[in-house]
Design a protein around this motif. Structure first.
Motif, PDB file in Angstrom:
ATOM      1  N   GLU A   1     -51.850  32.650 -46.781  1.00 49.72           N
ATOM      2  CA  GLU A   1     -53.030  30.356 -47.515  1.00 49.72           C
ATOM      3  C   GLU A   1     -53.253  30.389 -47.018  1.00 49.72           C
ATOM      4  O   GLU A   1     -52.249  29.121 -46.346  1.00 49.72           O
ATOM      5  CB  GLU A   1     -52.489  31.855 -48.629  1.00 49.72           C
ATOM      6  CG  GLU A   1     -52.353  32.956 -49.338  1.00 49.72           C
ATOM      7  CD  GLU A   1     -51.205  32.766 -51.296  1.00 49.72           C
ATOM      8  OE1 GLU A   1     -52.045  31.008 -51.545  1.00 49.72           O
ATOM      9  OE2 GLU A   1     -51.230  33.735 -51.344  1.00 49.72           O
ATOM     10  N   GLN A   2     -54.331  29.893 -47.248  1.00 51.17           N
ATOM     11  CA  GLN A   2     -54.810  27.998 -47.169  1.00 51.17           C
ATOM     12  C   GLN A   2     -53.201  27.330 -47.413  1.00 51.17           C
ATOM     13  O   GLN A   2     -53.122  27.491 -48.194  1.00 51.17           O
ATOM     14  CB  GLN A   2     -56.132  28.088 -47.473  1.00 51.17           C
ATOM     15  CG  GLN A   2     -55.855  27.010 -47.274  1.00 51.17           C
ATOM     16  CD  GLN A   2     -58.173  26.206 -47.892  1.00 51.17           C
ATOM     17  OE1 GLN A   2     -58.269  26.812 -48.739  1.00 51.17           O
ATOM     18  NE2 GLN A   2     -59.005  25.111 -47.778  1.00 51.17           N
ATOM     19  N   TYR A   3     -52.566  26.167 -46.740  1.00 53.61           N
ATOM     20  CA  TYR A   3     -52.551  25.384 -47.106  1.00 53.61           C
ATOM     21  C   TYR A   3     -50.346  25.718 -46.982  1.00 53.61           C
ATOM     22  O   TYR A   3     -49.738  25.663 -47.637  1.00 53.61           O
ATOM     23  CB  TYR A   3     -52.599  24.819 -48.942  1.00 53.61           C
ATOM     24  CG  TYR A   3     -53.325  23.661 -48.701  1.00 53.61           C
ATOM     25  CD1 TYR A   3     -53.731  22.982 -48.260  1.00 53.61           C
ATOM     26  CD2 TYR A   3     -54.580  24.835 -49.748  1.00 53.61           C
ATOM     27  CE1 TYR A   3     -55.347  22.129 -48.513  1.00 53.61           C
ATOM     28  CE2 TYR A   3     -55.463  24.197 -50.109  1.00 53.61           C
ATOM     29  CZ  TYR A   3     -56.432  23.133 -49.671  1.00 53.61           C
ATOM     30  OH  TYR A   3     -57.351  22.367 -49.513  1.00 53.61           O
ATOM     31  N   GLY A   4     -51.010  27.118 -46.323  1.00 55.76           N
ATOM     32  CA  GLY A   4     -49.087  27.719 -46.346  1.00 55.76           C
ATOM     33  C   GLY A   4     -49.023  27.314 -44.764  1.00 55.76           C
ATOM     34  O   GLY A   4     -49.454  26.451 -43.883  1.00 55.76           O
TER      35      GLY A   4
ATOM     36  N   THR B   1     -48.588  23.979 -40.828  1.00 56.77           N
ATOM     37  CA  THR B   1     -49.155  24.743 -41.581  1.00 56.77           C
ATOM     38  C   THR B   1     -50.464  24.062 -41.686  1.00 56.77           C
ATOM     39  O   THR B   1     -51.399  23.578 -40.454  1.00 56.77           O
ATOM     40  CB  THR B   1     -48.586  23.126 -42.586  1.00 56.77           C
ATOM     41  OG1 THR B   1     -47.671  23.047 -43.046  1.00 56.77           O
ATOM     42  CG2 THR B   1     -49.682  22.683 -44.502  1.00 56.77           C
TER      43      THR B   1
ATOM     44  N   ASN C   1     -54.727  23.719 -43.169  1.00 53.38           N
ATOM     45  CA  ASN C   1     -55.037  23.433 -44.623  1.00 53.38           C
ATOM     46  C   ASN C   1     -56.609  23.904 -43.901  1.00 53.38           C
ATOM     47  O   ASN C   1     -57.365  23.417 -45.593  1.00 53.38           O
ATOM     48  CB  ASN C   1     -55.403  21.571 -43.960  1.00 53.38           C
ATOM     49  CG  ASN C   1     -54.071  21.234 -43.665  1.00 53.38           C
ATOM     50  OD1 ASN C   1     -53.293  21.410 -44.524  1.00 53.38           O
ATOM     51  ND2 ASN C   1     -53.700  20.276 -42.647  1.00 53.38           N
TER      52      ASN C   1
ATOM     53  N   GLU D   1     -59.679  27.554 -43.713  1.00 54.38           N
ATOM     54  CA  GLU D   1     -59.365  28.054 -43.922  1.00 54.38           C
ATOM     55  C   GLU D   1     -60.566  28.650 -42.660  1.00 54.38           C
ATOM     56  O   GLU D   1     -60.680  28.445 -42.066  1.00 54.38           O
ATOM     57  CB  GLU D   1     -60.873  29.149 -45.220  1.00 54.38           C
ATOM     58  CG  GLU D   1     -59.915  29.240 -46.193  1.00 54.38           C
ATOM     59  CD  GLU D   1     -60.644  29.573 -46.929  1.00 54.38           C
ATOM     60  OE1 GLU D   1     -61.181  30.295 -47.018  1.00 54.38           O
ATOM     61  OE2 GLU D   1     -61.271  28.942 -48.433  1.00 54.38           O
TER      62      GLU D   1
ATOM     63  N   GLY E   1     -58.041  31.683 -48.485  1.00 52.91           N
ATOM     64  CA  GLY E   1     -58.086  31.300 -49.570  1.00 52.91           C
ATOM     65  C   GLY E   1     -56.824  31.432 -50.586  1.00 52.91           C
ATOM     66  O   GLY E   1     -56.572  32.100 -50.408  1.00 52.91           O
ATOM     67  N   GLU E   2     -56.389  30.055 -51.080  1.00 52.15           N
ATOM     68  CA  GLU E   2     -55.188  30.267 -51.613  1.00 52.15           C
ATOM     69  C   GLU E   2     -55.158  31.618 -53.155  1.00 52.15           C
ATOM     70  O   GLU E   2     -56.056  31.634 -53.674  1.00 52.15           O
ATOM     71  CB  GLU E   2     -55.321  28.904 -53.124  1.00 52.15           C
ATOM     72  CG  GLU E   2     -53.619  29.371 -53.618  1.00 52.15           C
ATOM     73  CD  GLU E   2     -53.904  27.985 -53.872  1.00 52.15           C
ATOM     74  OE1 GLU E   2     -51.892  27.132 -54.161  1.00 52.15           O
ATOM     75  OE2 GLU E   2     -54.554  26.961 -54.062  1.00 52.15           O
ATOM     76  N   ASP E   3     -54.138  32.303 -52.654  1.00 48.42           N
ATOM     77  CA  ASP E   3     -54.070  33.519 -53.470  1.00 48.42           C
ATOM     78  C   ASP E   3     -53.551  33.154 -55.203  1.00 48.42           C
ATOM     79  O   ASP E   3     -52.444  32.925 -55.099  1.00 48.42           O
ATOM     80  CB  ASP E   3     -53.321  34.892 -53.045  1.00 48.42           C
ATOM     81  CG  ASP E   3     -53.062  35.795 -53.537  1.00 48.42           C
ATOM     82  OD1 ASP E   3     -53.805  36.179 -54.963  1.00 48.42           O
ATOM     83  OD2 ASP E   3     -52.483  37.039 -53.143  1.00 48.42           O
ATOM     84  N   VAL E   4     -54.313  33.362 -56.333  1.00 47.79           N
ATOM     85  CA  VAL E   4     -53.895  33.110 -57.691  1.00 47.79           C
ATOM     86  C   VAL E   4     -54.237  34.136 -58.662  1.00 47.79           C
ATOM     87  O   VAL E   4     -53.285  34.213 -59.543  1.00 47.79           O
ATOM     88  CB  VAL E   4     -54.676  32.359 -57.639  1.00 47.79           C
ATOM     89  CG1 VAL E   4     -54.653  31.118 -57.233  1.00 47.79           C
ATOM     90  CG2 VAL E   4     -56.413  32.168 -57.839  1.00 47.79           C
TER      91      VAL E   4
ATOM     92  N   SER F   1     -48.025  36.502 -52.387  1.00 47.76           N
ATOM     93  CA  SER F   1     -48.319  35.384 -52.882  1.00 47.76           C
ATOM     94  C   SER F   1     -47.245  34.988 -53.862  1.00 47.76           C
ATOM     95  O   SER F   1     -47.098  33.443 -54.290  1.00 47.76           O
ATOM     96  CB  SER F   1     -49.410  34.647 -53.087  1.00 47.76           C
ATOM     97  OG  SER F   1     -50.012  34.994 -51.875  1.00 47.76           O
TER      98      SER F   1
END
Length: 466
Positions: free
Chosen positions: A136-139, A168, A170, A172, A199-202, A264
């Motif tokens: 994921e992004q920022y991962g 890390t 930052n 995509e 993209g971040e997984d929510v 995630s």
């Protein structure tokens, strides 16, 4: 004119020839003796030479690659007055996986030879890594996430191309990371891993198929069967349940909680109600409880249940779940005090079977031991020789342990239920079964022309049929 040779001259000539021949013979014998003596002396010398111990090695110094195979006996080039196994070898702590110089000492009798082994590490490490990875992004990824294993005989340091041990993301997109492995002797390998930054997984995973369900009592139930999980970013989210196995031996309601977790860390829960019900047979919109194992047998279309308390036989066929819960046919029977209860798989079958004390039965099927399904007894193997008084006892206890039935019913079993069909014999004073108890047929014992025949026997000579 040729001069005539005198007698004295001829005599001198002969004497001279004899002397020359003798000299030649002496020379020949002398030469042979010299040759034999020379060969003997050479053989003795060679034997003495071979009896003198000697040991020669192939190298005085040898370089080998770290991690390679090494056979110390292959270093012996020549040995005299013995064999290689007699040579004592001191390896000097040789470890072919550890670079360094090692002195090997070979001792054979009083001879000592030595050589030096120089173990060198010149091969670069081998990296086993995952060629593609998603994050994921920022991962952040570490070496443990990307590298499965590193193979090298020497200690190895692994870093990304920026010299760090983690990375890390930052932005995509797809980014290629260089992984560098360097061993303690400066040998280096580089591998590239393609990382897909998403993209971040929510969003939590979705659980499907955990609907309410009713399970028959004693039926095995796989709690995970039919339950699945999906996730928008994880192809393999983890699905678990709060119990490993469901006990279906007791009727009740049970709530099972399923948990799904994606990579995630997003978690979802679903609760499922499972009702464990008693097995029932429904006939004419009335439920009848079944207390035995109804599990179907692939090759057998029917299960036969004998109620000792009511002297009834109920035939069950399979339902939509392949279990024997559908009432199909009911018959009268006669059992006895020795009739066993339990669940049985039937055995041999007989067109006629000798019974007890010179009596015989038609269409017999062995249930267990000496217990059989069979017709009402006959005095002989003749269908016109029926024990009619016994026939009139059908529907009441009258046998010595077997299950007696009229010919029509027992022949139906013989014709339609293959060898090995399941049979249950049980006690239930509350009910004869879901189809009730048929009315008994009675023979008029004063009708001498017909009473020797079973009224239900399909034999064309049966007078009851005319």
């Amino acid at each position: 004119m040729k001069r005539k040779v005198t007698y004295k001259e001829r005599l001198r000539k002969k004497r001279s020839d004899r002397i020359m021949a003798k000299r030649k013979k002496i020379i020949k014998v002398t030469l042979v003796a010299i040759l034999i003596l020379t060969t003997f002396i050479f053989g003795i010398s060679l034997l003495i030479y071979n009896m003198i111990p000697a040991l020669e090695l192939r190298y005085s110094t040898l370089k080998i690659e770290a991690g390679s195979d090494f056979n110390e006996y292959s270093m012996i080039k020549k040995i005299k007055a013995g064999n290689k196994k007699e040579v004592k070898i001191d390896l000097g702590g040789l470890n072919t996986n550890v670079p360094g110089k090692y002195k090997l000492t070979y001792t054979f009798k009083d001879i000592v030879r030595s050589m030096e082994i120089n173990v060198k590490d010149t091969k670069p490490p081998v990296i086993e890594c995952y060629k593609e990875y998603e994050v994921e992004q920022y991962g952040t990824v570490t070496m443990a996430m990307l590298v499965a294993a590193v193979h090298d005989v020497s200690p190895t340091n692994i870093t990304f191309s920026n010299g760090l041990s983690e990375y890390t993301f930052n932005e995509e997109g797809v980014e290629n990371l260089e992984i560098i492995a360097t061993d303690s002797y400066g040998n280096t390998t580089t591998e590239v891993v393609s990382v897909n930054v998403v993209g971040e997984d929510v969003m939590a995973p979705e659980i499907h198929g955990a609907d309410e369900i009713t399970v028959p009592i004693n039926e095995e139930f796989d709690i995970m069967k039919g339950v699945t999980v999906t996730d928008d970013k994880d192809d393999a989210p983890v699905l678990t349940a709060d119990i490993e196995k469901l006990d279906t031996s007791v009727p009740r309601e049970v709530t099972i909680t399923y948990t799904a977790t994606d990579k995630s860390g997003n978690i979802s829960y679903v609760k499922r109600r499972v009702t464990i019900s008693r097995t029932v047979a429904n006939y004419n919109n009335t439920d009848y409880e079944i207390t035995w194992d109804t599990t179907g047998i692939i090759s057998q279309p029917y299960l036969i249940a004998v109620n000792k308390d009511w002297n009834t036989v109920t035939v069950y066929t399979k339902d939509e779940y392949d279990n024997y819960t559908v009432p199909y046919k009911v018959c009268l029977c006669s059992i006895g005090d020795s009739t066993p209860t339990g669940y049985f798989i039937t055995l041999e079958r007989y067109r006629w079977k000798a019974l007890y004390e010179n009596s015989y039965g038609q269409y017999a099927t062995r249930i267990t031991g000496h217990i059989l399904f069979h017709s009402v007894p006959y005095y002989s193997e003749e269908p016109s020789d029926l024990e009619y008084d016994e026939f009139n006892l059908l529907g009441t206890p009258a046998s010595l342990g077997c299950v007696r039935m009229c010919v029509e019913d027992v022949k139906w079993i013989y014709d339609n239920c293959p060898k090995g069909f399941p049979c249950v014999i049980y006690n239930d004073p509350s009910s004869p079964g879901p189809m009730g108890k048929p009315e008994a047929i009675k023979i008029d014992v004063t009708n001498f022309a017909k009473r020797g025949w079973d009224p239900t026997d399909p034999d064309s000579e049966n007078p009851w049929l005319n």
